[in-house]
Design a protein around this motif. Sequence first.
Motif, PDB file in Angstrom:
ATOM      1  N   VAL A 149       0.840  -1.188   0.000  1.00 23.62           N
ATOM      2  CA  VAL A 149       0.000   0.000   0.000  1.00 23.62           C
ATOM      3  C   VAL A 149       0.885   1.251   0.000  1.00 23.62           C
ATOM      4  CG1 VAL A 149      -1.875   1.232   1.144  1.00 23.62           C
ATOM      5  CG2 VAL A 149      -1.687  -1.277   1.355  1.00 23.62           C
ATOM      6  N   SER A 151       1.200   5.343   0.140  1.00 26.94           N
ATOM      7  CA  SER A 151       0.466   6.525   0.592  1.00 26.94           C
ATOM      8  C   SER A 151       1.406   7.727   0.604  1.00 26.94           C
ATOM      9  CB  SER A 151      -0.059   6.336   2.021  1.00 26.94           C
ATOM     10  OG  SER A 151      -0.657   5.078   2.151  1.00 26.94           O
ATOM     11  N   GLY A 187      -6.336   5.305  -7.328  1.00 29.34           N
ATOM     12  CA  GLY A 187      -5.864   6.099  -6.182  1.00 29.34           C
ATOM     13  C   GLY A 187      -4.658   6.936  -6.501  1.00 29.34           C
ATOM     14  N   THR A 206       0.202  11.995  -6.205  1.00 28.48           N
ATOM     15  CA  THR A 206      -0.370  11.674  -4.896  1.00 28.48           C
ATOM     16  C   THR A 206      -0.868  10.236  -4.903  1.00 28.48           C
ATOM     17  OG1 THR A 206      -1.029  13.978  -4.664  1.00 28.48           O
ATOM     18  CG2 THR A 206      -2.064  12.406  -3.170  1.00 28.48           C
ATOM     19  N   ALA A 208      -3.229   7.814  -2.874  1.00 27.04           N
ATOM     20  CA  ALA A 208      -4.241   7.676  -1.826  1.00 27.04           C
ATOM     21  C   ALA A 208      -4.430   6.195  -1.548  1.00 27.04           C
ATOM     22  CB  ALA A 208      -5.544   8.340  -2.264  1.00 27.04           C
ATOM     23  N   ASP A 209      -3.549   5.640  -0.715  1.00 28.29           N
ATOM     24  CA  ASP A 209      -3.571   4.199  -0.409  1.00 28.29           C
ATOM     25  C   ASP A 209      -3.648   3.356  -1.678  1.00 28.29           C
ATOM     26  OD1 ASP A 209      -3.305   4.786   2.216  1.00 28.29           O
ATOM     27  OD2 ASP A 209      -5.422   4.520   2.707  1.00 28.29           O
TER      28      ASP A 209
END
Lengths: 378, 419
Positions: A149, A151, A187, A206, A208-209
């Motif tokens: 993941v 982030s 994401g 960016t 996002a998870d």
Amino acid sequence: MRHVLTPDQELFQDTTARFLADRAPLSRLRKLRDDPAGYEPDYWRDGGELGWCMPLVGEDEGGGSVSGRGIVDLSLLAYEFGRHAAPGPLVDCNVVAAALSGQPGEMQQNALGEVLTGKAIAASCLGAAPWQELGKAGVTIRKDGSQLVISGSVRPVESASQASWLLVTGASDGGRTQVLVPASATGLEVRPLKSIDVTRRFGQVTFADVHVPESAIVGTFAEAEAQIAQQIRHAAVILTAESVGAMDSAFDMTVDWAFERYTFGRALASYQALKHRFADMKSWLEASHAISDAAADAVADASDTADEVCSAAKSYVGQQGVELAQDCVQLHGGIGVTYEHDLHFYLRRVTLDRLLYGTPAEHRRMIGSMQIKQDVMA
Amino acid sequence: MSEEIEPVEAFRLRAREWIKANLGPMQRWDMSQHCESDEEELEAVARDRMLQRKLYDGGFAGICFPKEYGGQGLTPDHNRAFSEELSGHEYPSRFSVPTFSPCASVLLEFGTPEQKAAHLPAILKGEEVWVQLLSEPGGGSDVAGITTRATRDGDHWVLNGSKVWTSRAWWADWGLILTRTNWDVPKHRGMTVFILPLQQPGVEISRIERLNGESESCEEFFTDVRIPDSDRVGEVDAGWTIGTRWMYHERLGHNSPYVTTPVGSKGQKSHEPSVVEIARKAGRLDDPAALELIGEHRALGIVTHELQRRIGDAAASGKGNKDLSSVDRVFRGLASVRRATIAFDLAGSDASVWDENCENPTDAVGMQFLMRQVSCIGGGTTEISRNVIAERVLAMPREPSGDKGVPFRDVPKGPNRSR
């Protein structure tokens, strides 16, 4: 540049110079300043066919270099990019291609094949740089079952909007991790940024998870430090060679100007106050050539001192390249700050090159840490 | 060169054996020319003479000098091999510069067979230490503007005037001197070179104390010193031909094939503290600003080295402009100034004000800071080198001069200069 080149290297450099002069002259780049990519369609693809992204990858994987010393050949190419203020993600595509070379995954091999030929563009998202403390990294990568993941957020990322593949560096428990992420991942968001360089494009990426399978990993989880160091070395060589090319162009046009421009009945070149400034610039220029070439050789030889020499190059050329370009502006006077004049292309180039993959201050601190480590061991 | 020359690698092995058997480890005297007292310096000189004699007896003195003058008749590659093997060992450091280069090199190039026979073997045996008498109190950079005069008197010359910045003249044996012998021609055409013994009546040598307390440099005053014509080097009034080669050998310095000096340092620690040690003493090792300064100091050292190599390579390949050495000179001067400033900044107040009873004082850093401009003055100022770069590398117009084509007698000189 180097005093001695092989005939193949000379041909490679010459072909590049002619291609760039033909396909990306400043007159055309000036008009492309609002273009999303900054270059015409097919430019990067045709460059790919000339082998722009191949020098750091072995022939068995579809790469190859003219001299067998890929990083040295690449520095010749980068020098011409600097001399022409040429657009295109030369640094990231080569850095990522080298990073993917030898990686077993199917996705990695596909990406490598596309990047090598210029079919696709790759970007490096350095979200946890070696000069940053792990806890302060902009991007984290953690394990979640059989998935990873991602982030956080990172900028600036060159050609982020154009990239199909992103090599993402993030902080994990106990070390840094690198994964290869397709730009289409859920994401993942890219926001274009404004920049002072009219020929290159940057964005903010960016995560996002963002979930990717474990097979997306490049190297080993939380153990990417050595490969990141190699990527920084590659980038330092490309960026400093490029800056030296830009410095040469800026300096040459300023010397010409000093001979052509008359004031109070004398050429600028006859004033001792200015001659001494030219002499200082010449010494910075020669020193920049010397350290940039030394960095390429140190990487080609896999020398023990490669980290130190590359950081010395990145910090010295980063600082002095900008000083030289600004002095060239000063010596031109008012015309030097107009958009119409060519000088600003080189000023922009060295200013951005100074920043990417570590500022002079960041590289000096890395050398400082190496020095302290050596002192403790001695 | 027609006879068989020993292969370099065989020579290297032979040198290695001999050095191991005959020379001790490098000493403080070898690493720094600075001595605490005159007595200590004279002791160091005596030891250097003995070491030079040892090299001579061992068949390793003057590796590139011809055999007929006591040398080995070998190549620069042999000299380099020996210099590499010498690394970390004691050696006669006070003979390197200026005795071998430029003095002995100039003698070899321009001396008469008699002069060479009289002096080269003596130099190689450690019997003669030489100095160069070039700069004058009236001007440093304008070497050809000298006013020390030699006037012909039968088969002798009579010398009057003064020279300055002569390191070690107070104990050295012989000097190579550039003099004015003709005042009625432009400056470059009226000079002549001589050799003379330094310790003789009419030669008054005074020491110059530098602001750091050292008094290594000297000033010499010559009053009616008689020099036999047989001690003239080269033709009368042709001194500038020799002078340009002389300065070439001076610039080569320790890089001259006629100088044997240890290459590298094979783990030898200099007696001067590293910037890491300086920062540690100041308690600043975890200060990011200090870390950055340490990195900048090191980076400048690496860049200086690589620039020197680049310019050396250009000279060797014959591709570079020969005046590119001025680029190296300017860069080294300025980099050295910056490095001295960094060391001083890292040391904090202890470099300026210290307790002489404390262990490991950093006062040397303060003195080096006060002396830092020497790197931009000695051996020709950076200003002169900048002129050379602008005019001879970038082909910019030359500075106007008041002495071109003018008989030296009529060249404007300041109020304090003799005519």
